[in-house]
Structure formats: C-alpha cells, structure tokens
Design a protein around this motif. Structure first.
Motif, PDB file in Angstrom:
ATOM      1  N   VAL A 168       0.833  -1.204   0.000  1.00  0.00           N
ATOM      2  CA  VAL A 168       0.000   0.000   0.000  1.00  0.00           C
ATOM      3  C   VAL A 168       0.868   1.254   0.000  1.00  0.00           C
ATOM      4  O   VAL A 168       0.519   2.266  -0.640  1.00  0.00           O
ATOM      5  CB  VAL A 168      -1.027   0.002   1.154  1.00  0.00           C
ATOM      6  CG1 VAL A 168      -0.391   0.263   2.493  1.00  0.00           C
ATOM      7  CG2 VAL A 168      -2.142   1.005   0.915  1.00  0.00           C
ATOM      8  N   LEU A 169       2.019   1.214   0.670  1.00  0.00           N
ATOM      9  CA  LEU A 169       2.917   2.377   0.642  1.00  0.00           C
ATOM     10  C   LEU A 169       3.556   2.545  -0.731  1.00  0.00           C
ATOM     11  O   LEU A 169       3.612   3.661  -1.263  1.00  0.00           O
ATOM     12  CB  LEU A 169       3.992   2.248   1.727  1.00  0.00           C
ATOM     13  CG  LEU A 169       3.501   2.367   3.169  1.00  0.00           C
ATOM     14  CD1 LEU A 169       4.627   2.057   4.147  1.00  0.00           C
ATOM     15  CD2 LEU A 169       2.895   3.730   3.438  1.00  0.00           C
ATOM     16  N   ALA A 170       4.017   1.445  -1.329  1.00  0.00           N
ATOM     17  CA  ALA A 170       4.671   1.523  -2.647  1.00  0.00           C
ATOM     18  C   ALA A 170       3.688   1.958  -3.729  1.00  0.00           C
ATOM     19  O   ALA A 170       3.989   2.859  -4.527  1.00  0.00           O
ATOM     20  CB  ALA A 170       5.285   0.173  -3.001  1.00  0.00           C
ATOM     21  N   VAL A 171       2.525   1.341  -3.775  1.00  0.00           N
ATOM     22  CA  VAL A 171       1.534   1.703  -4.797  1.00  0.00           C
ATOM     23  C   VAL A 171       0.992   3.102  -4.523  1.00  0.00           C
ATOM     24  O   VAL A 171       0.757   3.873  -5.461  1.00  0.00           O
ATOM     25  CB  VAL A 171       0.401   0.650  -4.873  1.00  0.00           C
ATOM     26  CG1 VAL A 171      -0.717   1.104  -5.800  1.00  0.00           C
ATOM     27  CG2 VAL A 171       0.956  -0.691  -5.336  1.00  0.00           C
ATOM     28  N   GLY A 172       0.824   3.448  -3.250  1.00  0.00           N
ATOM     29  CA  GLY A 172       0.362   4.799  -2.912  1.00  0.00           C
ATOM     30  C   GLY A 172       1.313   5.864  -3.416  1.00  0.00           C
ATOM     31  O   GLY A 172       0.899   6.853  -4.029  1.00  0.00           O
ATOM     32  N   VAL A 173       2.598   5.658  -3.189  1.00  0.00           N
ATOM     33  CA  VAL A 173       3.605   6.608  -3.680  1.00  0.00           C
ATOM     34  C   VAL A 173       3.626   6.608  -5.207  1.00  0.00           C
ATOM     35  O   VAL A 173       3.669   7.668  -5.836  1.00  0.00           O
ATOM     36  CB  VAL A 173       5.006   6.282  -3.101  1.00  0.00           C
ATOM     37  CG1 VAL A 173       6.093   7.059  -3.819  1.00  0.00           C
ATOM     38  CG2 VAL A 173       5.037   6.563  -1.607  1.00  0.00           C
ATOM     39  N   ALA A 174       3.578   5.415  -5.808  1.00  0.00           N
ATOM     40  CA  ALA A 174       3.623   5.317  -7.282  1.00  0.00           C
ATOM     41  C   ALA A 174       2.445   6.033  -7.930  1.00  0.00           C
ATOM     42  O   ALA A 174       2.611   6.678  -8.969  1.00  0.00           O
ATOM     43  CB  ALA A 174       3.654   3.854  -7.705  1.00  0.00           C
ATOM     44  N   THR A 175       1.268   5.954  -7.335  1.00  0.00           N
ATOM     45  CA  THR A 175       0.102   6.620  -7.933  1.00  0.00           C
ATOM     46  C   THR A 175       0.173   8.131  -7.789  1.00  0.00           C
ATOM     47  O   THR A 175      -0.434   8.856  -8.566  1.00  0.00           O
ATOM     48  CB  THR A 175      -1.221   6.104  -7.313  1.00  0.00           C
ATOM     49  OG1 THR A 175      -1.175   6.249  -5.892  1.00  0.00           O
ATOM     50  CG2 THR A 175      -1.469   4.659  -7.681  1.00  0.00           C
ATOM     51  N   ILE A 176       0.922   8.602  -6.820  1.00  0.00           N
ATOM     52  CA  ILE A 176       1.094  10.048  -6.665  1.00  0.00           C
ATOM     53  C   ILE A 176       2.200  10.546  -7.605  1.00  0.00           C
ATOM     54  O   ILE A 176       2.047  11.572  -8.265  1.00  0.00           O
ATOM     55  CB  ILE A 176       1.408  10.415  -5.204  1.00  0.00           C
ATOM     56  CG1 ILE A 176       0.163  10.172  -4.356  1.00  0.00           C
ATOM     57  CG2 ILE A 176       1.890  11.847  -5.074  1.00  0.00           C
ATOM     58  CD1 ILE A 176       0.384  10.289  -2.877  1.00  0.00           C
ATOM     59  N   VAL A 177       3.299   9.802  -7.678  1.00  0.00           N
ATOM     60  CA  VAL A 177       4.437  10.195  -8.507  1.00  0.00           C
ATOM     61  C   VAL A 177       4.103  10.111  -9.989  1.00  0.00           C
ATOM     62  O   VAL A 177       4.437  11.010 -10.760  1.00  0.00           O
ATOM     63  CB  VAL A 177       5.678   9.339  -8.165  1.00  0.00           C
ATOM     64  CG1 VAL A 177       6.802   9.548  -9.155  1.00  0.00           C
ATOM     65  CG2 VAL A 177       6.140   9.613  -6.754  1.00  0.00           C
ATOM     66  N   ASP A 178       3.447   9.029 -10.407  1.00  0.00           N
ATOM     67  CA  ASP A 178       3.127   8.824 -11.817  1.00  0.00           C
ATOM     68  C   ASP A 178       1.698   8.308 -11.953  1.00  0.00           C
ATOM     69  O   ASP A 178       1.468   7.115 -12.137  1.00  0.00           O
ATOM     70  CB  ASP A 178       4.108   7.826 -12.443  1.00  0.00           C
ATOM     71  CG  ASP A 178       3.907   7.663 -13.940  1.00  0.00           C
ATOM     72  OD1 ASP A 178       3.164   8.465 -14.540  1.00  0.00           O
ATOM     73  OD2 ASP A 178       4.497   6.724 -14.513  1.00  0.00           O
ATOM     74  N   ALA A 179       0.745   9.205 -11.849  1.00  0.00           N
ATOM     75  CA  ALA A 179      -0.669   8.834 -11.907  1.00  0.00           C
ATOM     76  C   ALA A 179      -1.032   8.174 -13.235  1.00  0.00           C
ATOM     77  O   ALA A 179      -1.934   7.342 -13.295  1.00  0.00           O
ATOM     78  CB  ALA A 179      -1.546  10.058 -11.677  1.00  0.00           C
ATOM     79  N   GLY A 180      -0.320   8.492 -14.296  1.00  0.00           N
ATOM     80  CA  GLY A 180      -0.602   7.908 -15.604  1.00  0.00           C
ATOM     81  C   GLY A 180      -0.302   6.425 -15.689  1.00  0.00           C
ATOM     82  O   GLY A 180      -0.830   5.725 -16.549  1.00  0.00           O
ATOM     83  N   ALA A 181       0.536   5.919 -14.785  1.00  0.00           N
ATOM     84  CA  ALA A 181       0.865   4.500 -14.782  1.00  0.00           C
ATOM     85  C   ALA A 181      -0.323   3.653 -14.331  1.00  0.00           C
ATOM     86  O   ALA A 181      -0.372   2.457 -14.597  1.00  0.00           O
ATOM     87  CB  ALA A 181       2.059   4.235 -13.870  1.00  0.00           C
TER      88      ALA A 181
END
Length: 160
Positions: free
Chosen positions: A100-113
C-alpha cells in the motif's frame, strides 16, 4: 502434585506453551472480520474488473487481485491465531503495508501508470484509507499478542 495440562489436539496450533496469546480472540475477532470484508470486496472487484474489461488497465486490476489474495491470507492466518499462522500473518501484514505504501507513492508520482485505481492507489483512498491503516493495526495486534520470554517468566534455576 497438580495434574499436567491437557495437550492440544493434533494439528491444533492455537495453543502455544510459550505464553503467546492467539490472535483470534478479543479485539482480534473484529480485526479478522474487517480483513474478511476487505478480502471479499477487493477480490470480487478485481475479478469483475479483470473479467469484464481487464485489457483497459491490467496492471491496476492485477494489483487489486494481489491485494485481495493478501487480505485472504491475512484473514485466514489471523483467524487461525497461533503457531506457524502467526508467521504467515506477520508476512501478510508486512507485505500489505509495503504494497500500500509503494503503490500509494507510485500513484502520486506517476498517476498515468495507473489509469484505473487499485485497492492500494493513493494509499487506499477509494476504500476510506482502510488498506493503509489495517496492516498497521494488524502488525500492532500481532506484536501485542506475542509471548514474553523474559527472565521473570521462567522458573528460578538458582544462581548462574
């Protein structure tokens, strides 16, 4: 001389002679219920999304299915309450927190992914942040119900 305590039934790993309390009693019952509801919601949603329009966001839907499977494993491990299931619960809750921390950060950093949200997107925002809080509570409960192998708990064998 007091009678010896009855030995657990074969395969019963909910009794631990080291003083470890089972995770499925008291507050643990509520925790198992919340995990079960989240497991059902995440797994059902991910399966539906993968089956009906999986080609639109396969990574997001696969991550949601992975989250659902982790919740199922955590639910079973916490419900079993002792022995090797405690280790499985530690691993599941830890994996869930890292996820949840990794995906949470990833969705903020690169929402297009992530064109579609996952259970763990934005730290579980779509699920009221329960996916962020639940593993912390689960890990705390596992820590809280652990056994104590402190010297005061052992019989005095005399001077060392």
């Amino acid at each position: 001389m007091p009678p010896e305590p009855a030995s657990p039934a074969p395969g019963d790993d909910t009794t631990d002679l080291s003083g470890v309390r089972p995770t499925n009693s008291g507050f643990g019952r509520l925790l198992v219920l919340v995990y079960a509801v989240l497991a059902l919601a995440a797994t059902a949603r991910a399966l539906y999304q993968l089956l009906t329009h999986g080609d639109q966001a396969p990574l997001a839907y696969a991550l949601s299915l992975l989250a659902g499977i982790v919740y199922i494993v955590a639910t079973i491990a916490l419900a079993r309450g002792g022995g090797r299931w405690r280790t499985v619960a530690w691993v599941a809750c830890s994996f869930e927190l890292v996820g949840v921390l990794a995906v949470g950060v990833a969705t903020i950093v690169d929402a297009g992914a992530f064109p579609e949200s996952t259970v763990w997107s934005s730290f579980g925002q779509g699920y009221g942040y329960v996916p962020l809080v639940l593993p912390v509570i689960g890990l705390f409960w596992l820590w809280r119900t652990r056994g104590h192998d402190e010297p005061a708990d052992r019989p005095d064998d005399g001077p060392a």
